[in-house]
Design an enzyme around this catalytic site. Sequence first.
Site, PDB file in Angstrom:
ATOM      1  CB  SER A 160      -0.883  -0.015   1.245  1.00  0.00           C
ATOM      2  OG  SER A 160      -1.343   1.278   1.547  1.00  0.00           O
ATOM      3  NE  ARG A 184     -20.810  -7.077 -44.058  1.00  0.00           N
ATOM      4  CZ  ARG A 184     -20.538  -7.106 -45.363  1.00  0.00           C
ATOM      5  NH1 ARG A 184     -20.250  -5.985 -45.995  1.00  0.00           N
ATOM      6  NH2 ARG A 184     -20.553  -8.243 -46.016  1.00  0.00           N
TER       7      ARG A 184
END
Lengths: 368, 368, 368, 368
Positions: free
Chosen positions: A252, A290
């Site tokens: 940390s 498409r």
Amino acid sequence: MTTFAGLFVPAALRETVSDAAWLRAMLRAELALAHAAGTEVDETAFDASHYDIAALCEEGRAAGNPVEPLVRALRARAGDGVHRGATSQDVLDTAAMLVARDAVGAILSELDGAEAACARLADTHRSAPMAARTLLQQAVPTTFGYTAARWLAGLLGARTRLGALRYPAQLGGAAGTLAAFGDRGLDIRSRFAAELELDDELVPWHAERSPVAALASALDAAARAADKIALDVVLLAQTEVGEVAERAGGVSSAMPHKRNPARAVRARACARLTHASAGVLTGGEHELERAAGAWHAEWPALTSTLAYAGGAVAAVRECLDGLEVDTERMRANMSDDLYAEQRSLGLDGDYLGAAEAFVDRVLDRYRT
Amino acid sequence: MTTFAGLFVPAALRETVSDAAWLRAMLRAELALAHAAGTEVDETAFDASHYDIAALCEEGRAAGNPVEPLVRALRARAGDGVHRGATSQDVLDTAAMLVARDAVGAILSELDGAEAACARLADTHRSAPMAARTLLQQAVPTTFGYTAARWLAGLLGARTRLGALRYPAQLGGAAGTLAAFGDRGLDIRSRFAAELELDDELVPWHAERSPVAALASALDAAARAADKIALDVVLLAQTEVGEVAERAGGVSSAMPHKRNPARAVRARACARLTHASAGVLTGGEHELERAAGAWHAEWPALTSTLAYAGGAVAAVRECLDGLEVDTERMRANMSDDLYAEQRSLGLDGDYLGAAEAFVDRVLDRYRT
Amino acid sequence: MTTFAGLFVPAALRETVSDAAWLRAMLRAELALAHAAGTEVDETAFDASHYDIAALCEEGRAAGNPVEPLVRALRARAGDGVHRGATSQDVLDTAAMLVARDAVGAILSELDGAEAACARLADTHRSAPMAARTLLQQAVPTTFGYTAARWLAGLLGARTRLGALRYPAQLGGAAGTLAAFGDRGLDIRSRFAAELELDDELVPWHAERSPVAALASALDAAARAADKIALDVVLLAQTEVGEVAERAGGVSSAMPHKRNPARAVRARACARLTHASAGVLTGGEHELERAAGAWHAEWPALTSTLAYAGGAVAAVRECLDGLEVDTERMRANMSDDLYAEQRSLGLDGDYLGAAEAFVDRVLDRYRT
Amino acid sequence: MTTFAGLFVPAALRETVSDAAWLRAMLRAELALAHAAGTEVDETAFDASHYDIAALCEEGRAAGNPVEPLVRALRARAGDGVHRGATSQDVLDTAAMLVARDAVGAILSELDGAEAACARLADTHRSAPMAARTLLQQAVPTTFGYTAARWLAGLLGARTRLGALRYPAQLGGAAGTLAAFGDRGLDIRSRFAAELELDDELVPWHAERSPVAALASALDAAARAADKIALDVVLLAQTEVGEVAERAGGVSSAMPHKRNPARAVRARACARLTHASAGVLTGGEHELERAAGAWHAEWPALTSTLAYAGGAVAAVRECLDGLEVDTERMRANMSDDLYAEQRSLGLDGDYLGAAEAFVDRVLDRYRT
């Protein structure tokens, strides 16, 4: 748009889904088409080093896809026969399957490692008692080996799904009719698929996207199996539980003494991202021959799904490889109540025979 | 919370996922457990007519699930042996699989009808020319039969996935260890699954939800296959296109002359709802031995996923059953440019051989 | 399709989104239209008791919405003037806003209770030390009052968003042009909105769904604020943490000694369901003047979003109302390391001044 | 992981969300913190050119975030005072808001252009008749100007939401208590926010993510407003409709004669991707004082949401800028039935007064 990709996805996996990998796959598809159709082309033109993917994208804005400018560039080098009879989607869909196959291969390697780690944990701790927790409340005794065996069962299920994936080639021509090939169409299509070692799908899948959705579902399943493990590790690694810890856990910036389950955390983040991308691939509506948008959204979404699913599995593999297991703490954490129900049934309070039998079942399945 | 369910989901399908159906399934699971464990119980107590699902839900608020009050009520009638060794999730998960199997059966019937309609259309119009449209622009010629054949291919794919689903029983006891059954656990579990004709999963799946996620993905795939057809019908039925129309199309409250593709519209709505619910089932994080929330969210989500997936398939079946096809309009709509490319390649402009061959392929697959 | 709704959503809230409530709202919209347009109608016909919502849905399958059959039935009773100039969507969208306003009102009442409970906890435990946990690891000291104050801040934010919602009437006629009203259109539209005390939106929103999306986002935010609290309660209530407990916690069917945080669990389930439904409302594509599917999907999705958001807030309100707080356990759980950093900075290890100041800030905001 | 980003997102916008932009923003946050706390640091160390984002990510894998290695590198250059009292999340959250503010600024510029184009179209074609289409069936007459005005109304709504966004600084220290700053915490926090011209949020929002969710919702709304326009353009540009066309439309690799609405297609793809990413940001569960995964998933998700929302708006701006409108075709397409209803009401069939009045309303709103 890559935000900190290096943090989430290992370099080798990232490479399989890079723009460069997509470019190579498109070129491979174009070359295979030339071979299948017997078109004369200059093969040296199909080397990716000739092309600049960023420039192709910029040019591709007008056409809405990167294949159109690529074909123009290829034709300038290799001759007019390039791409004859094909449509952009044939090339991009085929490239997508080549990219996906490679990426899934890399994910399966990470899965190997994760499975092996689970199997070791299941075997080593087969009978090590710990509290089972339902709704995060201690419930009854279980063993850590059984927990790990259930993790392994999840990974094996994910492997089965990834392993069952099919990667079809796409060749349909302008609208799936192969018309520009005349009566050679079906034959060219078969040879095209064979050259690329892809499947020969029943019909073109330009606008019926089952192969893409199946990929997405299987990748999401793999991320979910990894996520399950990651969540459990985060919970078991809580300060107040302390039954497992990642080796050399995350540091940390504010609290150097903390030991964060950073790998499990990354896996959970990756799983969330996988699920969101996968939903794009399973949820599109593709118009007629498409789609006007839903297809285009697939390219980034498929890439992210592959990358983050892989990131999730890889992070869990890293997490499990160095997992420290504190069996004493497990035993100490067990509240006295846990055995009450079993004793009330006249059973030995420590009875865990079925849990151990389940461990053996899963390990058997793993080994075969 | 049912908002207009009758509009979207046929009555027969709705019945399979009703609260009453869930109640019956829970009772069936409890009874099968008694049989498997050899517990003496009064079988007349397992009749659903004794119980009020609304009251059970109200009482279940405290426990967070409806099984706890049901078990209390059952024990009062059938004796203390009821539910011995099981946990609420055993009963609810098993009931979920019983409900799902019935609902999927009903969906497959609707799918039969939709497939048959597609096959008829594909066969009848195998060679009927129409314009293929990519990005919603006319592209090259195709045939309507080929369009229908691709729809059919999508449905066949969905059927394969639905047909491959497994429905595992759930029996693990308080935390998956079957501990309360002593050394009879695995044996009781097998007999329990066998009595209900459910699968005997490798390990309990209380917190590893692959079976539920697989259901969700397959149902989403079915809705997607229906949605593809619905979208195409909506587009082909546009006033300016007019190539298909639903028989006795939807009536408008403002414009009685309009002929809306109401069934296709319903199918699209159902598919959207299916996808959202399915995402709940594929995206949950389940903590340790039982999830604190993600499991509970599954009950409504699974119910909706089954219902709307069925609604989507049923709406498309209705839509296709009465679909009017205007082949003259199809031909008239084709712009002159469509044949240009083929002519430029020296081919007969009408060349549609591969499209027809694909129709035959799909019909062959359908018939076998 | 209601699966166990009674378990998740309180009866009063369920009633606000019932099919009956929708029917009443549709009738109210039709009557307001007659008033606004000055149409002669028989007002007794607008009583919901004349109509059967189930039958309307069944009939509505053909038209794809329930308004068309309702209008026919209404006209038979009240005269041909009913619905003149309107379209089905005018009635359904307006009804949706009436339903939503009522439901949000009910949610705000639950929110009142949840806020009051948080404020009490923040005030009472303003300085009660406990361990803050980041990545579920103990990090530094905090106070439980500060934790509750942050929960409260989240609820206040949610309230602000719910309170800022606008509920526009919908009246555009067949396609948003109000054409059938001639030059009285804008005027009738204003009177229509005024009669229902709804907003008069800039333009008809038949296919531009900001009002619906804004509702969905605000409801999702409310559920998220509740979910945050629920998650924290589940974590703090873990056996190994034990810092809070729900009063008369959930009973387990297998383990009567367990004390499950059943309300928090329900809240989390509701939040998941809210998020999924809300996504349907924020993600639809609406074609031209009226969508062919995305609009229809909104009815069940809006209903679920309202119901489950309310369910989440209500469950958290219940959870907090009876929350037992164990400040001794909080202090005992704090590891010795927690104060190390602060001491190393020369501060009193117990320094929590800023945390307390934040509590005061939030309580000030709450009280104003 | 960038797949073809250049195709979807303009370079200027991509730059605002690049890894380099994130790095600069993190450095800016660290420097502002030093200033606010009065820490002595070497300011030359805060130049991005000293750092390699790829290396930071690679190193950040252990800690699970890129700040931890960045702080180590910064301290080596600028002194130990760097980052004093802060946590990684303070820096990343603040950087996220700086990045977001810049990106939203760029999106608003694109929105300016899109609005101006809509306003021009609405003004020019205020009274140009065309068929309104509901469920994609011709319904009644409308005008193209009214269609464009409704598009504009949607964009104005999106602008309002984007404009109302707040960008709070984040400074809470290890767990939101500012403890390491002693009694200077609140004061330092205010100066920190002021230096960066960010808001000073009521309380730290490490685990209560309203600011992020609000951003996501507003960006999704912007993409949705763009998407609505794009969908309508795609539909009106259909070969059979032909009422609008993109200038120099997209080229097809297979059919050079085709004129695809490529920009609208891109916008729809971007909107789909935005919606999926936004859902990650609105749907996360954040545990206690810092989430173990849900926070980490935000970085890529926020980046994608910003980029694709911008891509959607930009594509629509490009689309509208060159939109060709064929008013003759609009008139010719109108079927004879369209006027029937109006005539039956005794109105002039061409009556479009309310539509025109709506155009004026929207243009008035736009101009003020």
